[in-house]
Design a protein around this motif. Structure first.
Motif, PDB file in Angstrom:
ATOM      1  N   UNK A  81       0.350  -1.403   0.004  1.00 28.31           N
ATOM      2  CA  UNK A  81       0.617  -0.285   0.070  1.00 28.31           C
ATOM      3  C   UNK A  81       0.772   0.900   0.056  1.00 28.31           C
ATOM      4  N   UNK A  82       0.394   2.095  -1.495  1.00 30.67           N
ATOM      5  CA  UNK A  82       0.895   3.290  -0.894  1.00 30.67           C
ATOM      6  C   UNK A  82       0.443   4.159  -0.909  1.00 30.67           C
ATOM      7  N   UNK A  83       0.506   5.407  -0.562  1.00 30.15           N
ATOM      8  CA  UNK A  83      -0.115   7.036  -0.259  1.00 30.15           C
ATOM      9  C   UNK A  83      -0.710   7.200  -2.228  1.00 30.15           C
ATOM     10  N   UNK A  84      -1.118   7.249  -2.720  1.00 32.16           N
ATOM     11  CA  UNK A  84      -3.269   7.814  -3.782  1.00 32.16           C
ATOM     12  C   UNK A  84      -2.151   6.926  -5.022  1.00 32.16           C
ATOM     13  N   UNK A  85      -1.905   5.049  -4.064  1.00 29.78           N
ATOM     14  CA  UNK A  85      -1.984   4.761  -5.350  1.00 29.78           C
ATOM     15  C   UNK A  85      -3.142   3.717  -5.134  1.00 29.78           C
ATOM     16  N   UNK A  86      -2.993   3.242  -6.299  1.00 26.86           N
ATOM     17  CA  UNK A  86      -5.001   2.348  -6.669  1.00 26.86           C
ATOM     18  C   UNK A  86      -4.610   1.295  -7.579  1.00 26.86           C
ATOM     19  N   UNK A  87      -4.994   0.497  -7.416  1.00 25.96           N
ATOM     20  CA  UNK A  87      -5.110  -0.433  -8.322  1.00 25.96           C
ATOM     21  C   UNK A  87      -6.496  -1.363  -9.139  1.00 25.96           C
ATOM     22  N   UNK A  88      -6.739  -1.461  -9.998  1.00 28.23           N
ATOM     23  CA  UNK A  88      -7.718  -1.668 -10.517  1.00 28.23           C
ATOM     24  C   UNK A  88      -7.766  -3.176 -10.526  1.00 28.23           C
ATOM     25  N   UNK A  89      -8.883  -4.132 -10.011  1.00 26.87           N
ATOM     26  CA  UNK A  89      -8.897  -5.827  -9.171  1.00 26.87           C
ATOM     27  C   UNK A  89      -8.915  -6.464 -11.030  1.00 26.87           C
ATOM     28  N   UNK A  90      -9.782  -5.618 -12.171  1.00 19.94           N
ATOM     29  CA  UNK A  90      -9.212  -7.014 -13.567  1.00 19.94           C
ATOM     30  C   UNK A  90      -9.185  -5.766 -14.408  1.00 19.94           C
ATOM     31  N   UNK A  91      -7.343  -5.558 -14.961  1.00 23.26           N
ATOM     32  CA  UNK A  91      -7.285  -5.019 -15.694  1.00 23.26           C
ATOM     33  C   UNK A  91      -6.782  -4.841 -17.190  1.00 23.26           C
ATOM     34  N   UNK A  92      -6.984  -4.452 -17.829  1.00 27.34           N
ATOM     35  CA  UNK A  92      -7.371  -5.226 -19.529  1.00 27.34           C
ATOM     36  C   UNK A  92      -6.345  -5.234 -20.487  1.00 27.34           C
TER      37      UNK A  92
END
Length: 314
Positions: free
Chosen positions: A303-314
């Motif tokens: 986990x990093x500040x302001x970083x997110x991740x799409x669970x289903x990348x395309x």
DNA sequence: TATTAGGATGTTG
DNA sequence: CAACATCCTAATA
């Protein structure tokens, strides 16, 4: 930046764009046009798009009246940087080749402009042709452009103006309403007007999806399926790093990991899109957190500040 | 001070 | 009703 001697020059006729000020090159304008996605930025895009040999895109200065290569040339480097004067006079030998390159690059330029406009239309939920805008849509476009290119906010000066009102205004009319960035806004609007005009004029059939888009973009705002979702909006921004890379960008595109570089900015753009002027990152991030249990977006493993991740990348 | 997590509740298409 | 928008408390960096 070094330019290898093997690289051939491509001379780009930018006269397709009616106003010289779209291409900032003078000292006085270098500040005014900071961050403005004008030709230099498009040029630098092609620098990377085209093969190395084709690259080093240059343009003729001052007159913009096509191919008089006796004039001095301005060579653009990276977007936003100052230009370098390249006083090489005309090399009359490879004219045909250059002309062909020129046409290709011009078509690429227009292509990029069209794509940018299409994206902006999707994100803003407006039509490509400024003439069709309501006063509300004019305000939306203004807000968007201001925030995207960090211009001062002058929306009030254009209140109650419809798109058609806006389109008949001269650059001087713009100046009378807003001093600080009239030229930039006018140039932007001009790009939209020109692009729309050229689309009508020279491709009723060629690009298949544009025609369908046109028909769809008629009636009202809610044509192409329900209100846009936040995660879709973020994806659209991430799709255009040249336009939005300063406020949101991929950390790892394959894994769908992205970082919000300017939280206030992204929130503002989201607020403009949703007509929610009080939008901020506090509220936007709450909406992102709602995606956790829905399995749309998560926090990355580290986990990093302001970083997110799409669970289903395309 | 800014970001993060998540509960509670109102709004909107 | 779903998808936020708004507001808020508490914890964390």
């Amino acid at each position: 930046m070094m330019s290898s001697p093997s690289r051939s020059h491509v001379y780009v006729d930018v006269s397709v764009f009616p106003h010289n000020h779209i291409m900032p090159y003078s000292e006085d304008h270098s500040k005014t046009f900071q961050g403005f996605p004008s030709m230099p930025e498009y040029m630098s895009r092609f620098d990377t798009m085209l093969s190395e040999d084709t690259a080093r895109i240059t343009r003729k200065s001052d007159t913009f009246t096509a191919m008089d290569r006796q004039d001095e040339l301005l060579e653009y480097k990276e977007a936003g940087q100052d230009c370098v004067i390249d006083s090489t006079a005309g090399q009359s030998g490879q004219t045909d080749v250059e002309d062909r390159c020129l046409e290709q690059v011009q078509s690429l330029v227009l292509d990029e402009v069209q794509k940018d406009i299409e994206t902006a239309c999707k994100l803003l939920n407006i039509t490509p042709d400024p003439v069709d805008w309501s006063s509300g849509q004019v305000q939306k476009w203004l807000l968007w452009t201001e925030h995207l290119y960090r211009l001062p906010q002058v929306g009030k000066a254009f209140q109650h103006l419809s798109g058609s009102d806006l389109c008949v205004m001269s650059e001087d009319d713009f100046r009378q309403r807003c001093l600080p960035c009239a030229d930039v806004l006018f140039a932007h609007l001009d790009i939209w007007k020109t692009a729309s005009w050229m689309k009508d004029r020279c491709s009723p059939q060629s690009s298949g999806f544009i025609g369908a888009d046109d028909l769809c973009a008629e009636a009202d705002s809610s044509c192409s399926g329900q209100p846009i979702h936040l995660w879709q909006f973020l994806r659209e921004l991430l799709l255009k790093p040249y336009n939005y890379g300063r406020c949101i960008r991929w950390i790892n595109k394959e894994k769908g990991i992205f970082k919000i570089e300017d939280s206030a900015h992204v929130a503002k753009l989201w607020g403009i899109r949703k007509n929610r002027p009080a939008m901020n990152y506090d509220k936007l991030s709450r909406s992102i957190r709602q995606y956790y249990k829905k399995g749309i977006i998560k926090k990355p493993d580290v986990s990093q500040r302001l970083v997110y991740q799409f669970v289903h990348p395309v």
